[in-house]
Design an enzyme around this catalytic site. Sequence first.
Site, PDB file in Angstrom:
ATOM      1  N   HIS A 169      -1.382   6.841   0.497  1.00  0.00           N
ATOM      2  CA  HIS A 169      -1.040   7.703  -0.644  1.00  0.00           C
ATOM      3  C   HIS A 169      -1.937   7.430  -1.834  1.00  0.00           C
ATOM      4  O   HIS A 169      -2.732   6.481  -1.854  1.00  0.00           O
ATOM      5  CB  HIS A 169       0.425   7.525  -1.035  1.00  0.00           C
ATOM      6  CG  HIS A 169       0.797   6.125  -1.446  1.00  0.00           C
ATOM      7  ND1 HIS A 169       0.567   5.633  -2.714  1.00  0.00           N
ATOM      8  CD2 HIS A 169       1.388   5.115  -0.761  1.00  0.00           C
ATOM      9  CE1 HIS A 169       1.006   4.393  -2.800  1.00  0.00           C
ATOM     10  NE2 HIS A 169       1.497   4.043  -1.621  1.00  0.00           N
ATOM     11  N   CYS A 194       2.123  -0.247   1.661  1.00  0.00           N
ATOM     12  CA  CYS A 194       1.397   0.957   2.065  1.00  0.00           C
ATOM     13  C   CYS A 194      -0.095   0.814   1.802  1.00  0.00           C
ATOM     14  O   CYS A 194      -0.575  -0.228   1.368  1.00  0.00           O
ATOM     15  CB  CYS A 194       1.944   2.172   1.320  1.00  0.00           C
ATOM     16  SG  CYS A 194       3.614   2.644   1.816  1.00  0.00           S
TER      17      CYS A 194
END
Length: 436
Positions: A395, A411
């Site tokens: 992301h 992440c």
Amino acid sequence: MVLVTPEGDILDYIPADGSVRVGRDRQGRRIYVDSWGNLIATAMPAGRYFSRYETPDFRRDRYRPVEGFPETSPDYFPPAPDEYGDLTTGSVPAYRAPGAIDRSDLPDLPGDGYPGEGDPRDGYGADDMASLPDASMQPDFVPGPQLPAAAPLGKRTVAEVTALQVFLDREGFSPGVIDGKKGSNVTKAIEAWQAATGERLDPNDTEAVLERLHLNGGMPFTTYQITAADAAGPYVASIPDDYAHKAALPALSYTSTLEMLAERFHMDEQYLKEINPGVDFSIPGTIIKVTNVGEAKKGKVARILADKGRKQLLAYDEAGNLVAAYPASIGSADTPSPSGTVTVERIAFNPNYTYNPKINFQQGSNDKILTLQPGPNGPVGTVWIALSKPTYGIHGTPEPSKIGKTQSHGCIRMTNWDATELAKMTAPGVTVEFVD
């Protein structure tokens, strides 16, 4: 040597034989004059030309004056046009700490029927976010690829480093934010470019870098005129730290025209201000100097390698060729990224963010589920690439200058522009392999 026009720009073409005459000016410099006697360009050592960027005052004595035509200089900033009248240059709502926040009770996990797929309008569910690690997530050591070492970058001017960063950015081997500074992100980008092309890149050879820039889009700097739409926004006054306060905002938008333009041109905000001293970025019609980053990389990615040790993401096509590379913040000691191979499940642009403290990290004193609205200053930025490992994804970020230098909540975090470029070359089913 570089050929410099009377306006101070580098000549972007080679004069054809017979089209110009070569002579010397009073200072002994080689000059090129056309058949009408007009000066076309002056030969100047590249080091001398770029050393002018070293002075804090970027306007002083950089360009030779051009009588009667000041607007031809890139450092000419015309006054704002008055035809805009009372135009509002930023819809910035006053931020107020929320009173009552609409929160949802936490479900009893697991086996409680919690909607794992989330609201389809969001593009992902609450369980797509990074969670606290468990024993099954402890990584096994899988070594990453060995890339050709980059030559050490010596003492270079800010403009020379910027030229190198712009070249790498255009090639799809991102240096992260363009800030005119040396660093690990630049070195990693050079090494990935060398691995992809089989060539050696000397970062200290400014003339060679300039020649490569001529071939892939032109000079590293250009000018841009701020539009009324740029100045109007909408923007928010500030982004609060507390997630409950974030959830009260209608959107997690940019906070200023400066921030928006910095991301558009892949630049560090402070650097954009430095090369435009005294400029008010909120006034439509203002001409500013920006980096000439060119078009986004295009292609089709079949495999992604997330190298935790290098803090870099490597993208390969179906033939196994390295086609792009991006600096990334990948996991942390407290919330490590998974090991092994996963796949891309789905891709969402400009997504919402669902915060659930039971399966996400603990943020402040928030103990309820919160839904944060989309925007570049949201926790996942402008892109969410969900992975088949629940709670993990690739992301964007609201803090591009920290990418590759800090850790994430498990992440793969990238700059918004890099994440967007990768997402447009990626599709569900693409493999993502985590290596060390």
